[in-house]
Design a protein around this motif. Structure first.
Motif, PDB file in Angstrom:
ATOM      1  N   GLY A  54     -49.618 -35.355  22.036  1.00 12.96           N
ATOM      2  CA  GLY A  54     -49.017 -34.066  22.354  1.00 12.96           C
ATOM      3  C   GLY A  54     -49.711 -32.918  21.663  1.00 12.96           C
ATOM      4  O   GLY A  54     -49.918 -31.852  22.255  1.00 12.96           O
ATOM      5  N   ALA A  55     -50.100 -33.126  20.391  1.00 12.49           N
ATOM      6  CA  ALA A  55     -50.782 -32.074  19.641  1.00 12.49           C
ATOM      7  C   ALA A  55     -52.134 -31.742  20.259  1.00 12.49           C
ATOM      8  O   ALA A  55     -52.527 -30.579  20.355  1.00 12.49           O
ATOM      9  CB  ALA A  55     -50.942 -32.495  18.189  1.00 12.49           C
ATOM     10  N   GLY A  58     -51.521 -30.048  23.733  1.00 11.72           N
ATOM     11  CA  GLY A  58     -51.090 -28.663  23.565  1.00 11.72           C
ATOM     12  C   GLY A  58     -52.240 -27.741  23.234  1.00 11.72           C
ATOM     13  O   GLY A  58     -52.330 -26.627  23.767  1.00 11.72           O
ATOM     14  N   ALA A  62     -53.662 -24.724  25.624  1.00  7.82           N
ATOM     15  CA  ALA A  62     -53.719 -23.355  25.113  1.00  7.82           C
ATOM     16  C   ALA A  62     -55.118 -22.762  25.237  1.00  7.82           C
ATOM     17  O   ALA A  62     -55.283 -21.539  25.228  1.00  7.82           O
ATOM     18  CB  ALA A  62     -53.269 -23.327  23.651  1.00  7.82           C
ATOM     19  N   ASP A  83     -52.499 -28.969  17.948  1.00  5.05           N
ATOM     20  CA  ASP A  83     -51.414 -28.024  17.708  1.00  5.05           C
ATOM     21  C   ASP A  83     -50.224 -28.788  17.139  1.00  5.05           C
ATOM     22  O   ASP A  83     -49.590 -29.569  17.855  1.00  5.05           O
ATOM     23  CB  ASP A  83     -51.018 -27.334  19.012  1.00  5.05           C
ATOM     24  CG  ASP A  83     -50.031 -26.197  18.798  1.00  5.05           C
ATOM     25  OD1 ASP A  83     -49.104 -26.366  17.978  1.00  5.05           O
ATOM     26  OD2 ASP A  83     -50.168 -25.157  19.449  1.00  5.05           O
ATOM     27  N   TRP A  85     -47.163 -28.030  16.405  1.00  2.35           N
ATOM     28  CA  TRP A  85     -45.846 -27.817  17.019  1.00  2.35           C
ATOM     29  C   TRP A  85     -45.700 -28.609  18.305  1.00  2.35           C
ATOM     30  O   TRP A  85     -44.629 -29.155  18.598  1.00  2.35           O
ATOM     31  CB  TRP A  85     -45.619 -26.323  17.256  1.00  2.35           C
ATOM     32  CG  TRP A  85     -45.525 -25.558  15.979  1.00  2.35           C
ATOM     33  CD1 TRP A  85     -46.410 -24.635  15.498  1.00  2.35           C
ATOM     34  CD2 TRP A  85     -44.504 -25.681  14.976  1.00  2.35           C
ATOM     35  NE1 TRP A  85     -46.020 -24.177  14.269  1.00  2.35           N
ATOM     36  CE2 TRP A  85     -44.847 -24.796  13.926  1.00  2.35           C
ATOM     37  CE3 TRP A  85     -43.357 -26.452  14.859  1.00  2.35           C
ATOM     38  CZ2 TRP A  85     -44.072 -24.658  12.784  1.00  2.35           C
ATOM     39  CZ3 TRP A  85     -42.578 -26.333  13.721  1.00  2.35           C
ATOM     40  CH2 TRP A  85     -42.933 -25.435  12.705  1.00  2.35           C
ATOM     41  N   TRP A  86     -46.767 -28.683  19.080  1.00  2.00           N
ATOM     42  CA  TRP A  86     -46.735 -29.525  20.271  1.00  2.00           C
ATOM     43  C   TRP A  86     -46.580 -30.990  19.866  1.00  2.00           C
ATOM     44  O   TRP A  86     -45.905 -31.758  20.557  1.00  2.00           O
ATOM     45  CB  TRP A  86     -48.012 -29.338  21.081  1.00  2.00           C
ATOM     46  CG  TRP A  86     -47.968 -28.183  22.032  1.00  2.00           C
ATOM     47  CD1 TRP A  86     -48.082 -26.853  21.708  1.00  2.00           C
ATOM     48  CD2 TRP A  86     -47.808 -28.234  23.442  1.00  2.00           C
ATOM     49  NE1 TRP A  86     -48.004 -26.080  22.830  1.00  2.00           N
ATOM     50  CE2 TRP A  86     -47.844 -26.894  23.921  1.00  2.00           C
ATOM     51  CE3 TRP A  86     -47.650 -29.263  24.365  1.00  2.00           C
ATOM     52  CZ2 TRP A  86     -47.723 -26.579  25.265  1.00  2.00           C
ATOM     53  CZ3 TRP A  86     -47.535 -28.946  25.706  1.00  2.00           C
ATOM     54  CH2 TRP A  86     -47.564 -27.618  26.144  1.00  2.00           C
ATOM     55  N   GLY A  87     -47.204 -31.376  18.772  1.00  5.17           N
ATOM     56  CA  GLY A  87     -47.075 -32.750  18.302  1.00  5.17           C
ATOM     57  C   GLY A  87     -45.649 -33.092  17.921  1.00  5.17           C
ATOM     58  O   GLY A  87     -45.133 -34.172  18.238  1.00  5.17           O
ATOM     59  N   LEU A  89     -42.949 -31.593  19.057  1.00  5.52           N
ATOM     60  CA  LEU A  89     -42.159 -31.636  20.291  1.00  5.52           C
ATOM     61  C   LEU A  89     -42.361 -32.952  21.041  1.00  5.52           C
ATOM     62  O   LEU A  89     -41.405 -33.538  21.562  1.00  5.52           O
ATOM     63  CB  LEU A  89     -42.532 -30.464  21.190  1.00  5.52           C
ATOM     64  CG  LEU A  89     -42.042 -29.077  20.740  1.00  5.52           C
ATOM     65  CD1 LEU A  89     -42.613 -28.002  21.652  1.00  5.52           C
ATOM     66  CD2 LEU A  89     -40.514 -29.020  20.747  1.00  5.52           C
ATOM     67  N   ALA A  90     -43.607 -33.421  21.093  1.00  5.30           N
ATOM     68  CA  ALA A  90     -43.883 -34.669  21.801  1.00  5.30           C
ATOM     69  C   ALA A  90     -43.235 -35.852  21.097  1.00  5.30           C
ATOM     70  O   ALA A  90     -42.611 -36.707  21.741  1.00  5.30           O
ATOM     71  CB  ALA A  90     -45.394 -34.879  21.909  1.00  5.30           C
TER      72      ALA A  90
END
Length: 262
Positions: A54-55, A58, A62, A83, A85-87, A89-90
């Motif tokens: 995810g990181a 993301g 971007a 990223d 924050w994406w990590g 979230l994932a």
């Protein structure tokens, strides 16, 4: 020190710290699996993988306009570009979709343990210490240049060598961005080599020699504490060191540094 060094190899400390945080999450999940529910072991492993994917995804999204030029470069994870924050979230999304509700609190406990370690390792620090060194180096044509003369403009200083594979890969991209960003001075300082090797490499790659400087005695490495090549330094208009990056740079990462530098 910005890196852990073993012989000629140097690994940025930031990557080792991230690895420790992820191992802490995995380890905490394994501990809880033995005490609470064995399904937590598989969750810990898969949550780490989901977070990493995810990181990376993301960061690529971007910077989609950059990666669209060369889609395969999205797989070049050794260049960095994640990223966090994406990590998160994932990893969180994977947890909510796969773990039973009664195990969520244990997953949260493991995540908090990893977060506490991250807080200890990544204590916020101020601006990088250091300034643009007062070194006088020579161009390929033999003209002497004092680095202090570049103060007044933002400076990107790249320490490289022709024998260094990551240096050879990133230099054409950096030279192109140097032309596209005339408001920033790019300096490419060859470490430990003479003009013949440098000129031959530039001719083979069809690169111009503008702002390629020679440092056969590696005085720049000594002044700035270079631990491995390539290393790129970013200085503001007052000559203060804003950031440094050890290792190969992707175009997306370099553009991010340039945005921060402005």
């Amino acid at each position: 020190m910005d890196a852990w060094q073993f012989g000629p190899f140097a690994i940025p400390w930031v990557r080792l710290k991230v690895a420790l945080v992820l191992l802490a999450l995995w380890g905490a999940a394994g501990f809880l699996a033995r005490r609470v529910d064995r399904r937590l072991a598989a969750w810990g492993q898969n949550a780490v993988l989901a977070g990493l994917l995810g990181a990376r995804l993301g960061f690529v999204l971007a910077n989609a306009s950059v990666y669209a030029k060369d889609p395969l470069s999205a797989l070049y994870v050794w260049q960095g570009g994640f990223d966090p924050w994406w990590g998160i979230l994932a990893g969180g999304g994977y947890t909510l979709m796969t773990l039973p509700k009664h195990l969520w609190r244990y997953a949260l406990g493991a995540a908090l343990a990893a977060g506490l370690l991250a807080g200890l390792l990544f204590t916020r620090q101020g601006r990088e210490e250091g300034r643009l060194p007062a070194l006088t180096l020579a161009t390929l044509g033999g003209t002497e240049v004092n680095l202090e003369s570049f103060r007044g403009k933002s400076v990107v200083l790249n320490a490289w060598a022709t024998w260094c594979p990551p240096c050879r890969r990133e230099l054409p991209m950096m030279a192109r961005l140097a032309q596209e960003n005339p408001g920033v001075h790019f300096l490419f300082v060859s470490q430990g080599e003479g003009p013949l090797a440098v000129r031959q490499f530039l001719e083979e790659r069809g690169l111009e020699a503008q702002w390629v400087l020679l440092d056969p005695e590696t005085r720049l490495s000594q002044a700035l504490g270079v631990q491995g090549l390539p290393t790129t330094f970013f200085f503001d208009r007052e000559g203060r060191l804003v950031a440094r990056h050890l290792g190969e740079l992707s175009e997306a990462l370099l553009l991010g540094y340039l945005r921060a530098l402005r």
